[in-house]
Scaffold this motif. Structure first.
Motif, mmCIF file in Angstrom:
data_model
loop_
_atom_site.group_PDB
_atom_site.id
_atom_site.type_symbol
_atom_site.label_atom_id
_atom_site.label_comp_id
_atom_site.label_asym_id
_atom_site.label_seq_id
_atom_site.Cartn_x
_atom_site.Cartn_y
_atom_site.Cartn_z
ATOM 1 N N VAL A 261 0.870 -1.173 0.000
ATOM 2 C CA VAL A 261 0.000 0.000 0.000
ATOM 3 C C VAL A 261 0.902 1.217 0.000
ATOM 4 C CG1 VAL A 261 -1.690 1.350 1.302
ATOM 5 C CG2 VAL A 261 -1.942 -1.123 1.151
ATOM 6 N N ALA A 262 0.543 2.201 -0.823
ATOM 7 C CA ALA A 262 1.305 3.450 -0.881
ATOM 8 C C ALA A 262 0.365 4.593 -1.196
ATOM 9 C CB ALA A 262 2.394 3.367 -1.959
ATOM 10 N N ALA A 263 0.748 5.795 -0.775
ATOM 11 C CA ALA A 263 -0.025 6.976 -1.132
ATOM 12 C C ALA A 263 -0.015 7.171 -2.642
ATOM 13 C CB ALA A 263 0.561 8.204 -0.438
ATOM 14 N N GLU A 264 -1.103 7.727 -3.177
ATOM 15 C CA GLU A 264 -1.178 7.994 -4.614
ATOM 16 C C GLU A 264 -0.102 8.986 -5.048
ATOM 17 O OE1 GLU A 264 -5.037 9.519 -5.391
ATOM 18 O OE2 GLU A 264 -6.043 7.573 -5.248
ATOM 19 N N SER A 265 0.147 9.986 -4.215
ATOM 20 C CA SER A 265 1.132 11.019 -4.539
ATOM 21 C C SER A 265 1.674 11.580 -3.234
ATOM 22 C CB SER A 265 0.491 12.142 -5.357
ATOM 23 O OG SER A 265 -0.548 12.768 -4.630
ATOM 24 N N PHE A 266 2.832 12.187 -3.299
ATOM 25 C CA PHE A 266 3.514 12.806 -2.169
ATOM 26 C C PHE A 266 3.802 11.801 -1.060
ATOM 27 C CE2 PHE A 266 4.020 15.553 1.618
ATOM 28 C CZ PHE A 266 5.080 16.298 1.158
ATOM 29 N N GLY A 267 5.051 11.380 -1.030
ATOM 30 C CA GLY A 267 5.446 10.395 -0.033
ATOM 31 C C GLY A 267 4.921 9.029 -0.386
ATOM 32 N N THR A 268 5.391 8.485 -1.499
ATOM 33 C CA THR A 268 4.807 7.246 -2.031
ATOM 34 C C THR A 268 5.581 5.993 -1.616
ATOM 35 O OG1 THR A 268 6.061 7.545 -4.091
ATOM 36 C CG2 THR A 268 3.815 8.440 -4.016
ATOM 37 N N GLU A 269 6.342 6.076 -0.536
ATOM 38 C CA GLU A 269 7.016 4.876 -0.035
ATOM 39 C C GLU A 269 5.978 3.804 0.294
ATOM 40 O OE1 GLU A 269 9.686 8.352 0.750
ATOM 41 O OE2 GLU A 269 7.548 7.944 0.981
ATOM 42 N N THR A 270 6.310 2.568 -0.008
ATOM 43 C CA THR A 270 5.345 1.477 0.149
ATOM 44 C C THR A 270 5.488 0.794 1.507
ATOM 45 O OG1 THR A 270 6.839 -0.118 -0.880
ATOM 46 C CG2 THR A 270 5.278 1.005 -2.319
ATOM 47 N N THR A 271 4.366 0.302 1.983
ATOM 48 C CA THR A 271 4.334 -0.623 3.116
ATOM 49 C C THR A 271 3.915 -1.978 2.576
ATOM 50 O OG1 THR A 271 3.830 1.041 4.788
ATOM 51 C CG2 THR A 271 3.141 -1.211 5.261
ATOM 52 N N GLU A 272 4.689 -3.005 2.900
ATOM 53 C CA GLU A 272 4.383 -4.356 2.441
ATOM 54 C C GLU A 272 3.916 -5.207 3.613
ATOM 55 O OE1 GLU A 272 6.623 -8.208 0.416
ATOM 56 O OE2 GLU A 272 7.291 -6.169 -0.105
ATOM 57 N N GLY A 273 2.908 -6.030 3.368
ATOM 58 C CA GLY A 273 2.410 -6.928 4.396
ATOM 59 C C GLY A 273 1.347 -7.840 3.835
ATOM 60 N N THR A 274 0.675 -8.537 4.717
ATOM 61 C CA THR A 274 -0.415 -9.441 4.331
ATOM 62 C C THR A 274 -1.733 -8.704 4.451
ATOM 63 O OG1 THR A 274 0.833 -11.355 5.120
ATOM 64 C CG2 THR A 274 -1.542 -11.639 4.837
ATOM 65 N N LEU A 275 -2.512 -8.720 3.386
ATOM 66 C CA LEU A 275 -3.815 -8.043 3.399
ATOM 67 C C LEU A 275 -4.792 -8.855 4.240
ATOM 68 C CD1 LEU A 275 -5.508 -5.681 2.178
ATOM 69 C CD2 LEU A 275 -6.213 -7.290 0.398
ATOM 70 N N ILE A 276 -5.230 -8.283 5.362
ATOM 71 C CA ILE A 276 -6.159 -9.016 6.232
ATOM 72 C C ILE A 276 -7.518 -8.331 6.335
ATOM 73 C CG2 ILE A 276 -4.359 -10.158 7.560
ATOM 74 C CD1 ILE A 276 -4.783 -8.062 9.761
ATOM 75 N N ALA A 277 -7.647 -7.113 5.784
ATOM 76 C CA ALA A 277 -8.955 -6.450 5.730
ATOM 77 C C ALA A 277 -8.944 -5.453 4.582
ATOM 78 C CB ALA A 277 -9.274 -5.740 7.043
ATOM 79 N N ALA A 278 -10.056 -5.421 3.866
ATOM 80 C CA ALA A 278 -10.277 -4.420 2.826
ATOM 81 C C ALA A 278 -11.770 -4.106 2.866
ATOM 82 C CB ALA A 278 -9.858 -4.948 1.456
ATOM 83 N N THR A 279 -12.117 -3.120 3.683
ATOM 84 C CA THR A 279 -13.518 -2.771 3.889
ATOM 85 C C THR A 279 -13.922 -1.664 2.920
ATOM 86 O OG1 THR A 279 -13.179 -0.987 5.495
ATOM 87 C CG2 THR A 279 -13.068 -3.253 6.327
ATOM 88 N N ARG A 280 -15.113 -1.140 3.089
ATOM 89 C CA ARG A 280 -15.552 -0.018 2.254
ATOM 90 C C ARG A 280 -14.622 1.178 2.372
ATOM 91 N NH1 ARG A 280 -19.488 2.675 3.793
ATOM 92 N NH2 ARG A 280 -19.547 1.898 5.936
ATOM 93 N N THR A 281 -13.988 1.335 3.542
ATOM 94 C CA THR A 281 -13.268 2.577 3.816
ATOM 95 C C THR A 281 -11.767 2.433 4.012
ATOM 96 O OG1 THR A 281 -13.703 2.337 6.201
ATOM 97 C CG2 THR A 281 -15.309 3.594 4.891
ATOM 98 N N HIS A 282 -11.268 1.235 4.341
ATOM 99 C CA HIS A 282 -9.853 1.145 4.684
ATOM 100 C C HIS A 282 -9.268 -0.236 4.390
ATOM 101 C CE1 HIS A 282 -11.636 -0.526 8.398
ATOM 102 N NE2 HIS A 282 -10.511 -1.192 8.505
ATOM 103 N N TYR A 283 -7.924 -0.249 4.343
ATOM 104 C CA TYR A 283 -7.151 -1.480 4.242
ATOM 105 C C TYR A 283 -6.422 -1.722 5.553
ATOM 106 C CZ TYR A 283 -7.458 -0.392 -0.793
ATOM 107 O OH TYR A 283 -7.895 -0.089 -2.062
ATOM 108 N N THR A 284 -6.199 -2.996 5.885
ATOM 109 C CA THR A 284 -5.348 -3.356 7.019
ATOM 110 C C THR A 284 -4.332 -4.379 6.551
ATOM 111 O OG1 THR A 284 -7.094 -2.953 8.637
ATOM 112 C CG2 THR A 284 -5.250 -4.322 9.339
ATOM 113 N N LEU A 285 -3.060 -4.081 6.830
ATOM 114 C CA LEU A 285 -1.963 -4.988 6.521
ATOM 115 C C LEU A 285 -1.386 -5.540 7.815
ATOM 116 C CD1 LEU A 285 -2.274 -3.626 3.763
ATOM 117 C CD2 LEU A 285 0.233 -3.477 3.632
ATOM 118 N N GLU A 286 -1.098 -6.828 7.812
ATOM 119 C CA GLU A 286 -0.420 -7.477 8.937
ATOM 120 C C GLU A 286 1.057 -7.602 8.585
ATOM 121 O OE1 GLU A 286 -1.640 -11.164 11.699
ATOM 122 O OE2 GLU A 286 -1.260 -11.696 9.602
ATOM 123 N N ARG A 287 1.901 -7.196 9.508
ATOM 124 C CA ARG A 287 3.342 -7.296 9.265
ATOM 125 C C ARG A 287 4.068 -7.513 10.585
ATOM 126 N NH1 ARG A 287 6.139 -2.743 10.453
ATOM 127 N NH2 ARG A 287 7.848 -3.536 9.186
#
Length: 311
Positions: A261-287
């Motif tokens: 997951v990374a910001a669309e623009s400005f500060g686009t460094e990525t966070t890598e992990g296991t996708l454990i939630a993808a709701t209507r409003t947010h993502y959650t990564l386990e790492r």
């Protein structure tokens, strides 16, 4: 109420938005000062790569972006409300404008050549150079407003805010809502952090009076805390159970997949992990981090890019 740990630094405008929301809610929180420029090893230990400011930490849960932080605070303490029920849609939309279009116009004016000289002129040259290099790297691929164009847009936006405040103390009525906090922080940066550029606000005295009302909300009850202590809190904690929210699959990426997951623009460094939630409003990564332990890192959907990591 769980311990709230805000990772921030004093001159960050988005951190001021978070600090003021904590004050509005009357909350106690632990204050961890982080560097304003990279490297940020303790931040990255918690997020896995994301480096924008601020972060809200609750135990081993890390919440990125003030849009998500606002929602978390609203759930923790529903009163006073940030998102009035009858205005929930329009206030989120206007807040998004304030956090983007208004913010970048304000920054283009306040940190243009004249503003940067005023802000860093009395400091050693390497301080301003490091800040400029760091923010230039964060803006890779972005189109930046020139100072004159930014000032023109900023003046127009200030007049529109003044119109909204013409017969009421806050932007949507008698009490602050999420829009007030989103609109306030870029103006605060101009007025408080780089006052040499604050003359642009003088043409809208109603906006200045509103800013005084916002500032009077305060920052709640902060207590000093260190990043070492915060990492120890995360390492000793277990992430909170996930809410029972439906999986919204817009990418064809299954839960349990390795993702970034990374910001669309400005500060686009990525966070890598296991996708454990993808709701209507947010993502959650386990790492997992060697120092911070087992973590859940949360991002809003809007403004962020989800990608599958393929072998």
């Amino acid at each position: 109420m769980p311990d709230l740990i805000l990772h921030h630094y004093p001159m960050s405008p988005f951190a001021e938005k978070a600090r003021l929301m904590l004050g509005f809610k009357g909350l106690a929180w632990k204050s961890v000062f982080i560097p304003s420029v990279m490297p940020k090893p303790d931040v990255v230990a918690l997020t896995g790569g994301y480096r924008r400011t601020p972060l809200l930490q609750i135990g081993a849960d890390i919440y990125c972006d003030t849009a998500l932080i606002a929602t978390v605070l609203e759930h923790l303490k529903p009163e006073p409300v940030l998102f009035p029920q009858h205005l929930k849609g329009v206030t989120r939309i206007v807040a998004q404008w304030a956090d983007s279009s208004l913010f970048w116009a304000a920054m283009g004016h306040t940190l243009g050549p004249k503003g940067a000289a005023a802000m860093f002129g009395t400091q050693p040259p390497e301080v301003g150079q490091a800040f400029a290099a760091d923010r230039s790297a964060m803006r890779t691929g972005m189109t930046s407003l020139r100072a004159g164009d930014a000032a023109s847009a900023y003046r127009s936006y200030l007049r529109r805010l003044a119109h909204m405040l013409h017969e009421q103390p806050f932007l949507f009525g008698d009490a602050p809502c999420i829009v007030d906090f989103a609109a306030y922080h870029p103006l605060w940066f101009t007025r408080v952090v780089n006052p040499a550029m604050a003359g642009i606000l003088d043409a809208t005295p109603g906006v200045l009076a509103w800013m005084d009302r916002m500032a009077s909300l305060g920052h709640g009850q902060p207590a000093k805390f260190t990043s070492t202590e915060a990492i120890a809190v995360a390492a000793a904690a277990v992430p909170a159970p996930l809410a029972d929210e439906a999986f919204q699959d817009d990418h064809g990426i299954a839960l349990g997949s390795r993702v970034t997951v990374a910001a669309e623009s400005f500060g686009t460094e990525t966070t890598e992990g296991t996708l454990i939630a993808a709701t209507r409003t947010h993502y959650t990564l386990e790492r997992t981090d060697d120092r911070a332990g087992h973590l859940h890192v949360h991002f809003p959907r809007i403004g962020y890019v989800l990608k599958e990591v393929r072998a």
